[in-house]
Write an enzyme that holds these catalytic residues in place. Sequence first.
Site, PDB file in Angstrom:
ATOM      1  CD  GLU A  11      -5.841   4.221  -1.443  1.00 47.55           C
ATOM      2  OE1 GLU A  11      -6.071   4.541  -0.270  1.00 47.55           O
ATOM      3  OE2 GLU A  11      -6.673   3.642  -2.169  1.00 47.55           O
ATOM      4  CE1 TYR A  49      -3.834   2.402   0.902  1.00 48.30           C
ATOM      5  CE2 TYR A  49      -2.041   3.576   1.987  1.00 48.30           C
ATOM      6  CZ  TYR A  49      -3.323   3.553   1.475  1.00 48.30           C
ATOM      7  OH  TYR A  49      -4.089   4.692   1.525  1.00 48.30           O
TER       8      TYR A  49
END
Length: 380
Positions: free
Chosen positions: A190, A102
């Site tokens: 993101e 992530y």
Amino acid sequence: MNLHEYQAKRLFAEKGVPIPPGEVAMSPAEVREIARELGGKVVVKAQVLTGGRGKAGGVKLASTPDEAQKYAGQILGMDIKGLRVRRVLIDQQAPGIEQEIYLAVLIDRGRRLPMIMASAAGGMDIEEVADKTPDKIVTSHIDPTLGVRSYQSTYIASQIDLPRNLWRDFHNIVVGLYECFKSNDASLCEVNPLVITGEGKLLAVDGKMSIDDNALARQPRLAEMRDISDEPVSEKEARLAGINFIQLDGNIGCMVNGAGLAMTTMDIIKLFGGDPANFLDIGGGAKAEQVATAIRLILSDPKVEAILINIFGGITRGDEVAKGIIQALDEVQTDIPMVVRLAGTNAEEGMAILADAEMETAVTLSDAARKAVAAVGGAR
Ligand code: GDP
Ligand code: MN
């Protein structure tokens, strides 16, 4: 404003973040053609403005163009969290996935700084990771005058146990993501997951971007990317009319001019035991037409049982507002009780117009709130 995955990834790629080759399509036949051009092994991905598409069955791996076409047929038209899938992204499959990481750049409001956030445990369960094992999430704040320093990406790379031979590429990806964040006035960039492929390379297979709405005036290219098909009809209508409108859960609709007065009105409704159904600021200098639109917006919410209109006339004139209310009530037939409080410029003229139409009025805001709460059957 949120961007679709394919839009976000293209913006990432402009800053050197590696993404798989891919193309968007709206029909299964197109998907087949794209899959063929990409070389067969592809991933078919629903393009809707929400996460968790994988878990909802909106991301499927296909080995052949025929299979890609079949999956596209299943995914197009699918409903994911109330959003209809109108487009799919066809990406070349990552050549094996060793690990899902992530990585994001976002605003830390508390510290008033952009921040890099990363975790070795990326992928579809990142929310659970954040919830149950927050120590698996690493952060580093960015000084906007300095940008991303190499010690920051090194620190993160070491904390998430990234193989050392990927640290340089990882640094470039973090810098690229921050560049993308800054130049597009984003509040979030993101990548989840950033994968380590079977060939030992980093690749951004998913992308999400949120843009600061207040920056759209200087980001015309991004403003054009807005997908309004998923926006609630009421919010779209409000935006086009220049009205600030946010739907809430209560049953007393509010129409107010000025954001501060709107907040105050909501507070006073609460104070008297009521629940506002919305925040609505019709802005300064509102004309009759805009007032009518605002009332229509409020009435489009089936939860609304009463409406409190609170207008302080400055540039906005009380008589204009009163005319707008009457005009709106001509258009939208409704039995829903309304209480109107007008103060300031031309308030008396406005009150006279409302009195002629036998509308309930109030002099003070407390009085207005009390009447509105009574109209919905008293305090909760
Ligand atoms: P999300 O569920 O909406 O976040 O959608 P993602 O784009 O993140 O896809 C969900 C999952 O599908 C990812 O976490 C991966 O595990 C998997 N996935 C996505 N793209 C590929 C790919 O190219 N190859 C493989 N093997 N898996 C992929
Ligand atoms: Mn994802």
